[in-house]
Design an enzyme around this catalytic site. Structure first.
Site, short mmCIF file in Angstrom:
data_model
loop_
_atom_site.label_atom_id
_atom_site.label_comp_id
_atom_site.label_asym_id
_atom_site.label_seq_id
_atom_site.Cartn_x
_atom_site.Cartn_y
_atom_site.Cartn_z
N ASN A 165 43.28 25.23 37.49
CA ASN A 165 42.23 26.20 37.81
C ASN A 165 40.94 25.92 37.06
O ASN A 165 40.97 25.31 36.00
CB ASN A 165 42.73 27.61 37.44
N ARG A 218 42.02 30.63 27.02
CA ARG A 218 41.99 31.63 28.10
C ARG A 218 41.74 33.02 27.52
O ARG A 218 40.99 33.82 28.08
CB ARG A 218 43.30 31.60 28.87
N TYR A 261 42.08 38.86 44.56
CA TYR A 261 40.96 38.56 43.68
C TYR A 261 39.66 39.26 44.11
O TYR A 261 38.73 39.37 43.31
CB TYR A 261 40.72 37.04 43.62
N CYS A 313 46.90 26.49 45.91
CA CYS A 313 47.00 27.81 45.27
C CYS A 313 48.11 28.58 45.97
O CYS A 313 48.44 28.29 47.12
CB CYS A 313 45.66 28.54 45.46
N HIS A 350 40.62 31.54 45.75
CA HIS A 350 40.55 32.87 45.14
C HIS A 350 39.43 33.71 45.78
O HIS A 350 39.03 34.73 45.22
CB HIS A 350 40.41 32.81 43.61
C1 G6P Z 1 47.63 33.46 40.62
C2 G6P Z 1 46.69 32.34 40.95
C3 G6P Z 1 46.87 31.17 40.06
C4 G6P Z 1 46.81 31.61 38.61
C5 G6P Z 1 47.85 32.65 38.34
C6 G6P Z 1 47.73 33.21 36.93
O1 G6P Z 1 48.84 33.28 41.16
O2 G6P Z 1 46.75 31.94 42.28
O3 G6P Z 1 45.87 30.24 40.35
O4 G6P Z 1 47.00 30.52 37.77
O5 G6P Z 1 47.75 33.68 39.22
O6 G6P Z 1 48.98 33.71 36.54
P1 G6P Z 1 49.34 34.00 35.02
O7 G6P Z 1 50.77 34.37 35.01
O8 G6P Z 1 49.03 32.78 34.25
O9 G6P Z 1 48.46 35.14 34.62
MN MN Z 2 45.38 30.16 42.46
#
Ligand code: G6P
Ligand code: MN
Length: 436
Positions: free
Chosen positions: A148, A94, A254, A170, A200
């Protein structure tokens, strides 16, 4: 009656949340067997989560047999529900998805732009294998996918795997409903938001409170910054009065990547220089979460988990599984096949939509046309998602390039190639299909 849940990616730091959700629903959704599955590199985390899970179950006096394994196929025997929450290549991958685009002046994000496409390339083949295992070993089971990019992954499975009982979830619709309820000082169950769009990339069209239209009030209070439903992974930015009043739509957090691109890029570059990218912030967060999870006196889900952007995702998943199990016929927002729900998107497109949840799965509530202001961009995003799936499955360079160059956050014929080449090279260990 036996009711078995298999959590694939069980070593995830999010798992205590879903375990808590299951424990709390024992009366209505009596899961009595849970198997956590992970892969070799995640073995230690899996064990930590497994032991914490056992303490949580014991503390709650719940009748659940929890175990963990690295053998996915064995775990799937007799499963009724499977949740998938994997991250191919881990947070390290990531971080690459976020850093390389930023370095070239593009938004680097987990599910959007070049990073989101790469995540799909790494993830889709693995989820396809999981779906085929499910189809072979427990064909009646439902897969509830959080992995995701959830909408894209769900579409790949529904259209190209043999297993058709797949639903994507989600926390964004859930967060929006809950913060709107808070804003209007009503109960979340009283709020129904008519959503339209993709994972998103959904917009709220109408806000109904116990059937009464209160959309204008929500718009007005959003403009005056009285509400903020941004998850922890996204910077809270305001929306202008003109944007809200002209589109007459409720954006989701988003959307800032698409409609405030320059501002976001500037701020992301700045925080990248100060604290690294979100992946690196999350790596630190995970470290301290796992330290907490190892403490023998911790017997419940710690509050600190709410610092993750995906907080509450498991509430969404648990209420979905509960409603399927009990044929509740309530309305929830999930990712499922369009089939004419939105008239100007392909029938086989996966959309994020309000559905009636039955024992036979989600039944989308008809929407009709996409509102004109966002028709083009939603169709464009869907077409790009389809290109992404084609490339993830074919491993063909030209297919991958097409997805990159047509992505609204890239759209530069030369830089698309630079980004793609660098990302393919950086991720090659997790992209066996792109060997050529
Ligand atoms: C949001 C999205 C999720 C994503 C997350 C990332 O809530 O809906 O799909 O995985 O953010 O969060 P993080 O804490 O991993 O940055
Ligand atoms: Mn999500």
């Amino acid at each position: 009656m036996a009711l078995k849940l298999v959590i694939i990616g069980g070593g995830s730091s999010y798992t205590p949340e879903i375990l808590e959700g299951i424990i709390q629903r024992q009366d209505t959704f009596p899961v009595n067997e849970i198997v956590l599955v992970d892969i070799e590199p995640g073995k230690d985390k899996l064990e930590t989560i497994g032991n914490l899970g056992k303490r949580m179950i014991h503390q709650a006096n719940a009748n659940i047999n929890l175990s963990w394994t690295l053998n996915r196929r064995e775990a799937l025997v007799n499963a009724d529900f499977i949740t998938t929450q994997i991250r191919v290549g881990g947070l390290q991958a990531r971080s690459i998805d976020e850093r390389i685009p930023l370095k070239h002046g593009f938004i680097g994000q987990e599910t959007n732009g070049a990073g989101g496409i790469m995540k799909a390339f790494r993830t889709i083949p693995v989820l396809m294998e999981i779906a085929e295992d499910v189809q072979e070993i427990c064909p009646d089971a439902w897969i509830v996918n959080f992995t995701n990019p959830a909408g894209i992954v769900t579409e790949a499975l529904l259209n190209y795997s043999n297993h058709k009982k797949v639903i994507g979830v989600c926390n964004i619709p859930f967060n929006t409903q809950h913060s709107t309820a808070e804003l209007l000082d009503v109960k979340p169950e009283e709020v129904l938001i008519e959503f339209i769009g993709l994972n998103h990339f959904i917009f709220g069209k109408k806000v109904l409170v116990s059937g009464k239209d209160r959309t204008e009030e929500v718009f007005d209070r959003l403009i005056h910054r009285e509400t903020n439903y941004t998850p922890a992974n996204i910077m809270p930015l305001d929306w202008s009065e003109t944007f809200i009043q002209s589109t007459k739509l409720l954006p989701n957090p988003y959307h800032q990547y698409y409609f405030q691109t320059e501002t976001v890029l500037e701020k992301d570059l700045q925080s990248y220089q100060e604290n690294g990218t979100r992946a690196e912030v999350v790596q630190e967060l995970e470290k301290s979460l796992f330290e907490l999870y190892q403490q023998p006196n911790l017997k419940t889900k710690p509050k600190e988990l709410e610092k993750r952007g995906g907080a509450f995702y498991s509430k969404v998943a648990c209420s979905l599984m509960d409603s399927i199990y009990n044929n509740k016929n309530d309305v929830q927002t999930v990712n499922t096949q369009n089939n004419g729900t939105i008239t100007d998107l392909p029938a086989d497109a996966v959309i994020e939509v309000n559905c009636v949840i039955t024992k036979d799965g989600p039944k989308p509530i008809s929407i009709g046309k996409i509102p004109s202001p966002v028709k083009g961009i939603i169709q464009n995003m869907k077409a790009m998602e389809d290109l992404t799936i084609q490339a993830a499955l074919s491993g063909n360079y030209q297919d991958a390039y097409n997805a990159f160059v047509m992505n609204p956050l890239i759209q530069d014929e030369k830089k698309a190639k630079v980004l793609l080449d660098e990302l393919l090279e950086a991720h090659k260990a997790y992209l066996p299909q792109f060997k050529q």
